[in-house]
Structures are given as C-alpha cells and as structure tokens.
Design a protein around this motif. Sequence first.
Motif, PDB file in Angstrom:
ATOM      1  N   ALA A 274       7.776  -0.812   7.344  1.00 17.71           N
ATOM      2  CA  ALA A 274       7.230  -0.309   6.079  1.00 17.71           C
ATOM      3  C   ALA A 274       8.072   0.877   5.652  1.00 17.71           C
ATOM      4  O   ALA A 274       8.667   1.547   6.487  1.00 17.71           O
ATOM      5  CB  ALA A 274       5.770   0.114   6.226  1.00 17.71           C
ATOM      6  N   GLU A 278       5.392   3.015   0.837  1.00 17.05           N
ATOM      7  CA  GLU A 278       4.360   1.980   0.898  1.00 17.05           C
ATOM      8  C   GLU A 278       3.117   2.455   1.629  1.00 17.05           C
ATOM      9  O   GLU A 278       2.067   1.821   1.533  1.00 17.05           O
ATOM     10  CB  GLU A 278       4.917   0.731   1.601  1.00 17.05           C
ATOM     11  N   ARG A 329      -2.310  -3.403   7.473  1.00 14.69           N
ATOM     12  CA  ARG A 329      -0.917  -2.983   7.411  1.00 14.69           C
ATOM     13  C   ARG A 329      -0.626  -1.966   8.502  1.00 14.69           C
ATOM     14  O   ARG A 329      -1.290  -0.946   8.617  1.00 14.69           O
ATOM     15  CB  ARG A 329      -0.604  -2.360   6.046  1.00 14.69           C
TER      16      ARG A 329
END
Length: 587
Positions: A274, A278, A329
């Motif tokens: 990532a 983000e 995530r």
Amino acid sequence: MHVVATAGHVDHGKSTLVRALTGIEPDRWAEERRRGMTIDLGFAWTALPSGRELAFVDVPGHERFVSNMLAGIGPVPAVMMVVAADEGWMPQSAEHLAVIDALGLGHGLLVVTRCDREDPELAIEEAQSEITQTCLGQVEAVAVSGKTGEGIGDLVKALERLVDSLPPPSADGPVRLWIDRAFTIKGMGTVVTGTLPSGTVTIGDELVLIPSGRRVRVRGLESLKRRVDSVSGVARVAMNLKGVELGDVARGMALVTPDRWNSTKTLDVRLRGATAGELARECILHMGSTATAVRVRRLGTDTARLTLSAPLPLRVGDRAIIREPGSRRVAGLTVLDVRPPSLSRRGAAAAAARELADWPDPPTGGVLLRRHGFLTQDDLTVMGCEPAGQRVSGDWLVDAEHWKSLGTDLSRAVSEYAERNPLAPGFPVESARQLLRLPDRRLVEALVRPPLQLKANRIHKTAAAPELPAPVAAAVRRLEEELKSTPFRAPEAGRLAELGLHSKAVIAAARAGALIRLAEGVVLPAGAEDRAVQILSRISQPFTASEARSALDTSRRVVIPLLEYLDSRGHTVRVDSSTRRMKAHSD
C-alpha cells in the motif's frame, strides 16, 4: 526448538491438523471446543523423528478474530498455510496470506486438508498460484486427512525439511519476548508466555516490561511444559515473573533485555502492499503480539512517519503490519528509523521523503549516521545496526561530511564571536555546543583543529597577524614613543586622532595585535598587558582599583577597563565587590 504458525480460512482443519501432529488439543477454551472454532491462540508441540522439537502456534481463521491471528503469527519464523480440499481458496485464506506477505515471512509449507473428501490437486494448484506471488514463493505442498491420518507421515517429513531451511537464530542477541498470554498460578504468581525468536533467558535474569518500563526478574522458566534453567530462541517460553502483578501485564506487552532496545513512539517506515496515501490517518500497528493505535503522516510514495499511542521496543529492519480498523486492507512495513528527526521545520517532511526514497531496506548504520550526523556506538547497536562512521571522541561516531560541515560552522562562529566581542578571551565551549546542537561538549573539543585552539574552556582562532598599512604602523610607533615613560596613561580620543589612530586604524591595529583596545577611545600598546601583570604582582594582595591605579600611574578612565581586561585574560580574579588579587596568588 522451532516454532511454526498455522494460517488459513476458518474451519479448514488447522486445529485438527495440529492435534493429529502432536496429540495435544490446541483449543484451550470450552467455548472453542463447543463451537468447534478457534477463537484465541492455541499452542501445541511434538518431537520430530530427527529428535528436534517443533512447537505450533494455532491461530483463529475467522475474520472477527484477525487481531488474535496477527498476535500469533507475528513473532514466528515460518508458517503452515492450510487449505481444505473440498472448499479451496477462500477469503480468509487470502487475508492470512496477505498478512504473511506483509510480514515478509519467507519460509512456509502448504497443507491441503480433507483429502478424504475431495481430490486435493485442484486446491493445491489454486493455492500454489496465490502463494507463489508472495514472499513465500514456491512452497512444498502436502495433502492430508486429519480424520483418517492419510498424508500425516508425509507432512512430518515436509516439516523436517522446512525446519532444515530455517536460518539459525542468535542465542547471544538481546531478548525481546512479545507476551501472548498472562495468568497466575497458585503459589507462583504471575506467569507470561510468548515465542522467543532469539536471545537467551535464564532464571534470575532482569528484564524490562514495555511500555511501563518496570523491571522484573525471572523467577522460573518452562518450555514445552518442562521446567528449565535457561532457554534460547527460537522457543515457546513460559516465564514466572517476580516484581509484577497480573493486572500489570497483558498480551501485546514485551519483555526486553535492559538497555538493549530503543523504546520509541515515533518511527519512519517503508510501506509494502500500500502507499502512504492509501492508508487512513488513524490505523493499527501489529508488531509481535501487540496491536497499537498509530497516526500516519505521509512522507513519500511508500514512506511514512508513524506516531504510536504507546512506546514499543523497535529496531531498524523490524517488519510489522499496519491495518485500517474495520477494513481488510493491510500493508507491511519495514522500520527505517526509530529515532527520526523532528518534522517541525517548514519543508522538513518533503526533505525526509527525498532522503528516505533512496535508503536501502533495511538501512545500514552508515545510512543512519548520515541522517543523524553523530551517534554513539551504543546508539547504533540499540537501533539495530552495526557501528559505522568515524570515531572522534569516546564512543562517538560521526558522518565524515557532516563533521566537516560542523568544523566549518565552528570556525565561522569563533570568528564572528571575536568580531562582536573583541575583548573576550575566546568563544565559550558550551556556547559552541548549543550553537551547533551537539549533545556532548567532547564533540566540540574534538572539532577544535588549527587554526582553532582550545584554552581554559574557550576557543580561539590563532592566525598570523595581518600586516599593518604603513600609516597605521607609524601611528602605533608614535603612541609607543609617547607612552614610553608612562605606559598606562592612555591618550584621550582627540590625542589619538592627532597621532593618526582614528577608529578604523585602532581596530586594524588591535586585530593585528599591535594595540590593546580596552574600551571605546581607550587603547594601550601591546606590551602593556605583560607590564601590568608584573607591576600588580608586586603590590600587596588583594588590591583595590584605586591601589592598582596608583601602582600603574594612570587614571580611573584607564584602570577600570584594564582590570576588566586582565580578569577576562585570567590574570586577575575578584575577591569581593571592591578587591582583586592576581590569579597566581589565589591558587
């Protein structure tokens, strides 16, 4: 001993597999056994045919218990990825694999369970295609049935090969044990457990509990339910602690060797999986068994400054997970600096981004030294790096370019100080330390090189006296001739001008050492200092300004600044508000 963690989707047979391998029930809670689902971490162990001991950390597969899974897999060096043949690759399989990849675990094994229900080939092919794209790469695959025992023998052989591939841990390194359980035993007190990745713990050792900083002592040790006097990583360990109550310890805390770890709340990191942009500003950092709230400040594309809610014992090169709360995530990170400089100055964040962009992963001691300018050997060791750089004083190490720049800055500062304070004996060392923002005066002293000179805690610049213009030199000679018989009767400003010693000429002559400039409009020939010392040394000690004026045959206009000059040069010292004595008489 070696330690392997399980990973995989809920109800794919991880705990069943561990029971089949060890004969130990890893699910500790009655609720887990009632529901047939692992909720918290489970622990079991076995002896391999080679005689080596292998411990398992069994992690929950359900998405609601991802924090528990992260606490179990974080400290271990290898993983056993479990996929059911009749269900194949599932969402939690992918999430667990993302965690493994983010942590950078490079040693693993694929185990496809329930081969008695379904041909395992499709599940193996599907899982292998996912796993090969991660840091695990191509791993060995074994098909088993926990129900019938099929393939268990092949799995044991595969585990032997996995253990053979693991790098040997350092038994001499500092201890950092992330606590994953804490409980009490009647008659013993507080007990904690965890996976010891490296280092050695011995009964009687003193350890520091982080984040509280409390010092505790190891009263007893167990490993795989056996009492031992000492244990080295990698190992599952239970420690009976003295000096701490159960309420003072919890999962996520760490026990570390005193003075060998940098406990920090601020760190610079490189992200994997990532970009900094983000991630949410508020995230959770998973390191070892801990889960700590962090604030993320974007630096570069893949770098960030993290501010932790509580200090953690971290080192350069540590790998961890950062996760957005309520989201699947996750991103991996490598710690680049555990003592990063402040970003308070305008443009500091952009400069840090440019600097970190070129850093290796992980950075070396030399890279960190270039950033910080100077560190002690212990600083670098505690930060997790080999000492590097130029040793200048004691155990201080410096970056050569930064050291050169500091030397230039010091030389300039000494010159500017001399211009502002022409009567001062030199630039104070402490003032130089503060100006250069150095943590130790020894660094200032080590910077003093010719033409700089250190004397009586002050820094001087020694240089050849500049050549005086002929008119100024002639004016100085006229002054010397006029004061030949009365050396301390300094002329008034008007007479100085008549002799050719206007203000610019006086400054030039004073810089060349031809005159002593005591105050505005009060000057004496260069030899007046030594003559004054000789005369005042012969009079009764201590003496007043009036007695000095009489001995020197001068006026109050001259004697007051002259005595102050002699004070600054270290010739005289005040006894009280009205008297002085020569320094030689006060020793």
